[in-house]
Design an enzyme around this catalytic site. Sequence first.
Site, PDB file in Angstrom:
ATOM      1  N   CYS A 113       0.808  -1.221   0.000  1.00 42.33           N
ATOM      2  CA  CYS A 113       0.000   0.000   0.000  1.00 42.33           C
ATOM      3  C   CYS A 113       0.841   1.270   0.000  1.00 42.33           C
ATOM      4  O   CYS A 113       0.367   2.326  -0.413  1.00 42.33           O
ATOM      5  CB  CYS A 113      -0.948   0.000   1.198  1.00 42.33           C
ATOM      6  SG  CYS A 113      -2.071  -1.418   1.228  1.00 42.33           S
ATOM      7  N   HIS A 253      -3.685   7.168   2.074  1.00 38.37           N
ATOM      8  CA  HIS A 253      -4.020   5.824   1.618  1.00 38.37           C
ATOM      9  C   HIS A 253      -5.433   5.505   2.076  1.00 38.37           C
ATOM     10  O   HIS A 253      -5.777   5.692   3.252  1.00 38.37           O
ATOM     11  CB  HIS A 253      -3.024   4.821   2.206  1.00 38.37           C
ATOM     12  CG  HIS A 253      -3.417   3.403   2.015  1.00 38.37           C
ATOM     13  ND1 HIS A 253      -3.849   2.903   0.800  1.00 38.37           N
ATOM     14  CD2 HIS A 253      -3.445   2.353   2.886  1.00 38.37           C
ATOM     15  CE1 HIS A 253      -4.119   1.609   0.936  1.00 38.37           C
ATOM     16  NE2 HIS A 253      -3.896   1.262   2.182  1.00 38.37           N
ATOM     17  N   ASN A 283     -10.112  -0.298  -0.453  1.00 33.66           N
ATOM     18  CA  ASN A 283      -8.647  -0.220  -0.379  1.00 33.66           C
ATOM     19  C   ASN A 283      -8.076  -0.794  -1.675  1.00 33.66           C
ATOM     20  O   ASN A 283      -8.152  -1.994  -1.920  1.00 33.66           O
ATOM     21  CB  ASN A 283      -8.161  -1.023   0.829  1.00 33.66           C
ATOM     22  CG  ASN A 283      -6.659  -0.948   1.030  1.00 33.66           C
ATOM     23  OD1 ASN A 283      -5.921  -0.514   0.154  1.00 33.66           O
ATOM     24  ND2 ASN A 283      -6.202  -1.391   2.194  1.00 33.66           N
TER      25      ASN A 283
END
Length: 326
Positions: A113, A253, A283
Amino acid sequence: MIRAVLTGTGSALPVRRVSNAELAEQVDTSDEWIVERTGIRFRHIAGPDETTATLARDAASAAIAAAGLTPTDIDLIVLATATPDNTFPATATKVQAMLGIGDCVAFDVAAVCSGFLYAVQVADSMIRAGAHRRALVIGAETFSRLLDWQDRTTCVLFGDGAGAIVLEARDSAEDVADPAARGILATRLHADGRHNELLFVDGGPSTTGTVGKLRMKGREVFRHAVVNLAAVMEEALAAAGLPTEAVDWVVPHQANARILDATARKLSLPSEKVVMTVDQHANTSAASVPLALDQAVRDGRIRPGQIVVLEAMGGGFTWGAAVLRV
């Protein structure tokens, strides 16, 4: 001195959009359960003909067009992904070929990520060194291919997509000396491999010979994320010589709305300054920051001259932040 300046953004999402209600027909969950714990309402899932490379290509094409360039103007491609099309070659080289770019430097970065932040610092460093003039930095994922669709604690959290930016060198004395000049002002990266077991994929070419499935201990990840993200944002702002009050936008994020809210509170940042797309995209790992950035640029929230902070944390753990004047 040379500065790397953001001149274009782009993004791409798979055609199929999946609601929480649709997921609830496949796994023991509900819209209320997912929204309450994560803030997620929708995610996009790649179809058979959609891959990390095709999504990256589409996002890259949009970013190049926004920068007023053609693909052949690009001399560096750095692509962040944890879900490459193949073990090798690098997905960046596939995107290079798809875009019709001849000889250029193209490679992948793997930091899950946080991958896009790592890719930004790599590209920024190579531009500052004078090795390249125009870089295409991409975050692209098809995380749906790593999910255990029987595990409701993880399969509801992730989606697929891609985001891209173009960074261009600016090296006139006037631009560099101006404190209000556009460009990347500071980046900071970290990693701590002692926490591998908290967020990982249980497969790989060298261990099981399989792709594997994503595994996560959510409570522990949440705790580390809030502390690490707040700390690295403060660190990057200090390196840029800016107070928190100078920040116009934070593009974080997009992992979990509760993490975003907790991080903003820890920094005393108003929620109105935080770009949030997790409700629509879930996500998307390395794609989440550039996806959210592109959306905020295109809807007019992020405007030229503003101070923007990008931040992310992912498996490893890896985490990082970048401060730029857009």
